[in-house]
Design a protein around this motif. Structure first.
Motif, short mmCIF file in Angstrom:
data_model
loop_
_atom_site.label_atom_id
_atom_site.label_comp_id
_atom_site.label_asym_id
_atom_site.label_seq_id
_atom_site.Cartn_x
_atom_site.Cartn_y
_atom_site.Cartn_z
N ILE A 18 0.96 -1.33 0.33
CA ILE A 18 -0.14 0.33 -0.24
C ILE A 18 0.64 1.42 0.20
O ILE A 18 1.85 1.40 0.64
N LYS A 19 0.03 1.94 -0.04
CA LYS A 19 1.07 3.54 -0.82
C LYS A 19 0.01 4.42 0.22
O LYS A 19 -1.35 5.00 0.11
N ASP A 20 0.68 4.92 0.97
CA ASP A 20 -0.08 5.18 2.42
C ASP A 20 -1.35 4.38 2.81
O ASP A 20 -1.42 3.87 3.15
N ARG A 21 -2.34 5.01 1.91
CA ARG A 21 -4.46 4.10 2.49
C ARG A 21 -4.17 3.70 1.20
O ARG A 21 -5.35 3.16 0.89
N ARG A 22 -3.87 3.90 0.26
CA ARG A 22 -4.23 2.90 -1.40
C ARG A 22 -3.83 2.16 -1.74
O ARG A 22 -1.93 1.54 -1.50
N ILE A 23 -4.27 1.42 -2.19
CA ILE A 23 -3.75 -0.11 -1.86
C ILE A 23 -2.70 -0.82 -3.48
O ILE A 23 -3.64 -0.42 -4.65
N LEU A 24 -1.69 -0.80 -3.13
CA LEU A 24 -1.12 -0.57 -5.33
C LEU A 24 -1.31 -2.48 -5.50
O LEU A 24 -1.65 -2.44 -7.13
N SER A 25 -1.38 -3.09 -4.66
CA SER A 25 -1.34 -4.96 -4.97
C SER A 25 -2.00 -5.15 -3.98
O SER A 25 -1.31 -4.73 -2.91
N SER A 26 -2.47 -6.75 -4.36
CA SER A 26 -3.17 -7.15 -2.98
C SER A 26 -2.80 -8.68 -3.76
O SER A 26 -3.74 -9.09 -4.36
N VAL A 27 -2.39 -9.26 -3.05
CA VAL A 27 -1.95 -10.90 -3.50
C VAL A 27 -2.79 -11.95 -2.59
O VAL A 27 -1.92 -12.09 -1.27
N VAL A 28 -4.08 -12.87 -3.13
CA VAL A 28 -4.08 -13.83 -2.03
C VAL A 28 -3.49 -14.84 -2.70
O VAL A 28 -4.54 -15.33 -3.14
N SER A 29 -2.94 -15.98 -1.85
CA SER A 29 -3.04 -17.61 -2.59
C SER A 29 -4.05 -18.65 -1.16
O SER A 29 -3.17 -18.28 -0.17
#
Ligand code: KG4
Ligand code: ZN
Length: 338
Positions: A18-29
């Motif tokens: 995340i950059k501050d409160r913004r999600i740049l990437s989210s990977v869930v396996s």
């Protein structure tokens, strides 16, 4: 500030940037497919799965966010509660990254991270708020004053809400994980169908505590009396799923509202896998309107285990000057700090 969040407390290996409160990437396996045949999470299998996939999750998260490791300013990792072997994979990974990148690492509480997922959305809960965490392992009400200041108001005395969904799905022969399957089955019931059998309420117990094992047992006895799930028609199963879901959601909603009025707090934030349930979301929204409360619930994907929740919680703790030791281990260590 760029924060890398790592979550390995149960059966999801999750990494987010995340950059501050913004999600740049989210990977869930998820290793859910490996646990299905056992009807619940097998800790050893979950742990081995984390070891196998964690590197790939990191690579994918970096690729999605178009960053390389040198761009990370803070590493935040779930320190507990959870399966100890599974937690140690994430913690060791986070410490190794922190050492090699010479960047700070912070261990966070998984339960509070579920609530902090609300700070990744546009409407963020003002402090203080009442937090209801409803997951496979927890059903707890908190009064939250800060990311490191919260007080437990009530919790389940037996099964967690998600655990009850999982066990009832198993009793009905529907599979694992139970929450989404029960929700789907319940949606197939309508008033012209088989009547919902009389399900006891889940409202017993002390004011802000929960108890779900009674309803689960009522379903078990009912299904046994009918000769097992194979003897039930699909519509009958939907009726039971519907009745069970209503009872659980009513209890969660009523007690969350009671906690707000007992504490005199108008902000109610929800988190954890069960809060992805649409019936519950509708009931909570209705009760919030009736009682003049402001309700905060993350998107369904952020209700489930993910890396962005720990990342945003770590970020808030870091800003308050809180740091973890490079020697941090599992939850016992964590509780000493809190
Ligand atoms: O928060 P979570 O992903 O992991 C834990 O920390 O436990 O929650 C998983 C739990 C499982 O018990 C699952 O059955 C339940 O959340 N769940 C749901 C739904 N989606 C997941 N329960 C009810 N309705 C849903 N749609
Ligand atoms: Zn969780």
């Amino acid at each position: 500030m760029i924060t890398l969040g790592i979550e390995t407390s149960c059966d999801e290996t999750a990494i987010a940037i995340i950059k501050d409160r913004r999600i740049l990437s989210s990977v869930v396996s998820s290793s859910m497919h490996l646990h299905r045949r056992y009807g619940g999470v097998v800790p050893e299998i979950a742990t081995r799965y984390h070891v196998e996939v964690i590197n790939y999750c990191l690579k994918e998260a970096l690729k999605e966010s178009r960053l390389d490791l040198k761009g990370i300013d803070l590493i935040s990792v779930t320190q507990g509660p959870g399966l100890i072997g599974a937690l140690l994979i994430g913690i060791s990974y986070a410490k190794a990254l922190s050492f090699s990148l010479n960047c700070p690492v912070i261990g966070v509480n998984h339960v509070i991270a579920h609530l902090w997922a609300n700070y990744l959305t546009d409407s963020r809960p003002p402090l203080p708020f009442i937090g209801l965490v409803i997951s496979g392992g927890h059903t707890s009400l908190f009064e939250v004053k800060a990311p490191d200041k919260y007080r437990l108001l009530g919790q389940t005395q037996d099964d967690a809400a998600g655990e009850a969904f999982d066990k009832v799905a198993k009793i009905l022969g529907l599979g694992y994980p139970g929450g989404p399957i029960i929700e789907k089955s319940a949606a197939q019931w309508d008033f012209s169908d088989w009547p919902v059998f009389s399900i006891p309420s889940a409202m017993d117990g002390r004011l802000l505590d929960f108890s779900f094992s009674g309803i689960k047992t009522a379903v078990l006895y009912h299904v046994r009396a009918k000769g097992g799930p194979e003897k039930l028609k699909k519509k009958q199963i939907s009726g039971i799923a519907r009745g069970f879901q209503e009872a659980v959601c009513d209890a969660l909603t009523a007690k969350a509202v009671s906690a707000c009025s007992a504490a005199g707090i108008k902000n109610l934030a929800i988190g954890g896998g069960v809060s992805a349930n649409m019936t519950l979301r509708r009931k909570l929204a209705g009760a919030a309107r009736l009682n003049g409360l402001k309700l905060f619930i993350p998107s369904p994907a952020l209700c489930l285990d993910n890396g962005a929740g720990p990342a945003i919680l770590g970020n808030s703790l870091f800003k308050k000057g809180i740091r973890s030791s490079e020697y941090m281990s599992g939850f016992a260590d964590f509780e000493k700090r809190s």
